[in-house]
Enzyme design. Structure first.
Site, short mmCIF file in Angstrom:
data_model
loop_
_atom_site.label_atom_id
_atom_site.label_comp_id
_atom_site.label_asym_id
_atom_site.label_seq_id
_atom_site.Cartn_x
_atom_site.Cartn_y
_atom_site.Cartn_z
N SER A 139 0.93 -1.27 -0.04
CA SER A 139 0.01 -0.09 0.10
C SER A 139 1.09 1.07 -0.09
CB SER A 139 -0.83 -0.03 1.38
OG SER A 139 -1.53 1.15 1.47
N TYR A 152 -1.65 -1.22 11.07
CA TYR A 152 -1.93 -1.41 9.42
C TYR A 152 -0.64 -0.77 8.67
CZ TYR A 152 -3.79 -1.46 4.75
OH TYR A 152 -3.67 -1.75 3.25
N1 LIG Z 1 -8.67 -0.72 -0.75
C1 LIG Z 1 -7.65 0.14 -0.57
O1 LIG Z 1 -7.99 1.50 -0.53
C2 LIG Z 1 -6.47 -0.45 -0.61
C3 LIG Z 1 -5.37 0.59 -0.46
C4 LIG Z 1 -4.15 0.02 -0.40
C5 LIG Z 1 -3.91 -1.38 -0.29
N2 LIG Z 1 -4.89 -2.27 0.03
C6 LIG Z 1 -4.61 -3.45 0.04
O2 LIG Z 1 -5.41 -4.25 -1.00
C7 LIG Z 1 -5.27 -5.76 -0.57
C8 LIG Z 1 -6.71 -5.96 -0.83
O3 LIG Z 1 -7.92 -5.25 -0.16
P1 LIG Z 1 -9.18 -4.73 -0.87
O4 LIG Z 1 -9.21 -3.36 -1.02
O5 LIG Z 1 -9.36 -5.58 -2.02
O6 LIG Z 1 -10.22 -5.23 0.48
P2 LIG Z 1 -11.38 -6.25 0.42
O7 LIG Z 1 -12.27 -5.95 -0.67
O8 LIG Z 1 -11.77 -6.13 1.97
O9 LIG Z 1 -10.84 -7.71 0.16
C9 LIG Z 1 -9.95 -8.53 1.08
C10 LIG Z 1 -9.95 -9.84 0.74
O10 LIG Z 1 -9.04 -10.55 1.78
C11 LIG Z 1 -9.89 -11.53 2.16
N3 LIG Z 1 -9.39 -12.07 3.63
C12 LIG Z 1 -9.81 -11.28 4.70
N4 LIG Z 1 -9.36 -12.02 5.80
C13 LIG Z 1 -9.03 -13.25 5.33
C14 LIG Z 1 -8.18 -14.45 6.00
N5 LIG Z 1 -8.32 -14.47 7.27
N6 LIG Z 1 -8.10 -15.56 5.36
C15 LIG Z 1 -8.05 -15.39 3.88
N7 LIG Z 1 -8.64 -14.40 3.42
C16 LIG Z 1 -9.05 -13.23 3.91
C17 LIG Z 1 -11.20 -11.37 1.78
O11 LIG Z 1 -11.97 -12.57 1.85
P3 LIG Z 1 -13.20 -13.18 2.86
O12 LIG Z 1 -13.46 -12.34 3.67
O13 LIG Z 1 -13.60 -14.06 1.97
O14 LIG Z 1 -12.01 -14.21 3.56
C18 LIG Z 1 -11.10 -10.56 0.69
O15 LIG Z 1 -11.24 -11.45 -0.37
C19 LIG Z 1 -5.30 -5.89 0.94
O16 LIG Z 1 -3.97 -6.37 1.23
C20 LIG Z 1 -5.13 -4.24 1.46
O17 LIG Z 1 -4.47 -4.02 2.49
C21 LIG Z 1 -6.08 -1.85 -0.19
#
Ligand SMILES: NC(=O)c1ccc[n+]([C@@H]2O[C@H](COP(=O)([O-])OP(=O)(O)OC[C@H]3O[C@@H](n4cnc5c(N)ncnc54)[C@H](OP(=O)(O)O)[C@@H]3O)[C@@H](O)[C@H]2O)c1
Length: 262
Positions: A139, A152
């Site tokens: 991130s 985080y």
């Molecule tokens: N969105 C943003 O603003 C942003 C910015 C920078 C970086 N990121 C990073 O991008 C990545 C993806 O995030 P996103 O934005 O796509 O968020 P999201 O829509 O909340 O997706 C998170 C994913 O992680 C899975 N997950 C959560 N807990 C888990 C566990 N215990 N075991 C296995 N899978 C798990 C969830 O699936 P289940 O709940 O089905 O397990 C879901 O598929 C993350 O690493 C986040 O830190 C996001």
């Protein structure tokens, strides 16, 4: 022979969109997350639309034995992981002293431990074949400390540092390790992390925030080019660069203001 990509956190957001991009480019897929129903629905959609083979392996990756079971299942099913995408992760917006410990522990287990352990499990077979690609999702949080999301931001700094080091260790051995650094992105992340209260989130209108599909396409292309650190978006790139020049005290003050709750 077609390549297989294992994507964690493929049930929503950036991971789900990465699965779509990989399928579009004819990669077979191994989809991992806890929500088996969502993964099965995505599997059906992608195999029908793109004719690729999709395997669903539902696991809670905070669990050490689940990570080992995932690796064993992949071996038992005779699958070869050509691309490993460590994407699953979450955050939590709160003052550190008031934070729920279980949430923080789970975050470290998922963002840090699962990324490290899965890389440790899947990298040696890649080295034996002298071929493989790893995409770790960090991130823009990685570039500075993050008051109100201290743990985080620290987990994402770890992912960046760890991934760059492994990229250097393996660069002459047929392996590329890329770190994707998105800024705020439209997904379930902001809501699940309670970030709605942060000044940063309130200062942005939703249509100005990049979609998960845009970030996934950018990440896929960076991986194909073997870029070591890929920051999405011009303003994020400028911000990441400026954190290297800014005095640390000034940086802390600036981020504290940006992250303060409204
Ligand atoms: N969105 C943003 O603003 C942003 C910015 C920078 C970086 N990121 C990073 O991008 C990545 C993806 O995030 P996103 O934005 O796509 O968020 P999201 O829509 O909340 O997706 C998170 C994913 O992680 C899975 N997950 C959560 N807990 C888990 C566990 N215990 N075991 C296995 N899978 C798990 C969830 O699936 P289940 O709940 O089905 O397990 C879901 O598929 C993350 O690493 C986040 O830190 C996001």
């Amino acid at each position: 022979m077609s390549s297989t990509a294992l994507i964690t956190g493929a049930s929503s957001g950036i991971g789900l969109e990465l699965a779509k991009v990989f399928a579009h480019h004819q990669h077979n897929l191994i989809l991992v997350a806890r929500s088996e129903d969502k993964l099965q629905a995505l599997s059906q959609e992608l195999s029908q639309t793109h004719g690729v083979k999709v395997t669903v392996l539902s696991h809670d990756l905070t669990n050490k034995s689940a990570r080992q079971t995932l690796f064993d299942q992949v071996q038992q099913q005779g699958l070869t992981v050509d691309v490993l995408v460590n994407n699953a992760g979450y955050g939590d917006y709160n003052e550190f002293a008031n934070s729920d410990w279980d949430k923080l522990e789970g975050m470290i287990l998922l963002n840090v431990l699962a990324t490290t352990h899965l890389t440790r499990l899947f990298l040696p077979p890649m080295l034996n074949r002298k071929a493989g690609k790893i995409l770790n999702v960090s991130s823009t949080a990685a570039f500075q400390p993050g008051p109100m999301m201290a743990v985080y931001f620290a987990t994402k700094a770890y992912v960046l540092s760890f991934s760059e080091a492994i990229a250097a260790e393996t660069e002459d051995q047929g392996i590329t390790v890329s770190t994707l650094c998105p800024g705020p992105t439209q997904s379930e992340f902001i809501g699940k992390s309670n970030m709605d209260h942060a000044g940063l989130a309130n200062s942005m209108t939703i249509d100005k925030i990049p979609t998960a599909a845009e970030v996934a396409k950018f990440g896929y292309e960076a991986l194909q080019k073997g870029e070591v650190v890929a920051v999405h978006g011009l303003s994020n790139k400028l911000m990441a660069f400026s954190t290297r020049l800014a005095p640390r005290g000034l940086l802390r003050k600036g981020v504290k203001q940006l992250m303060a709750s409204n």
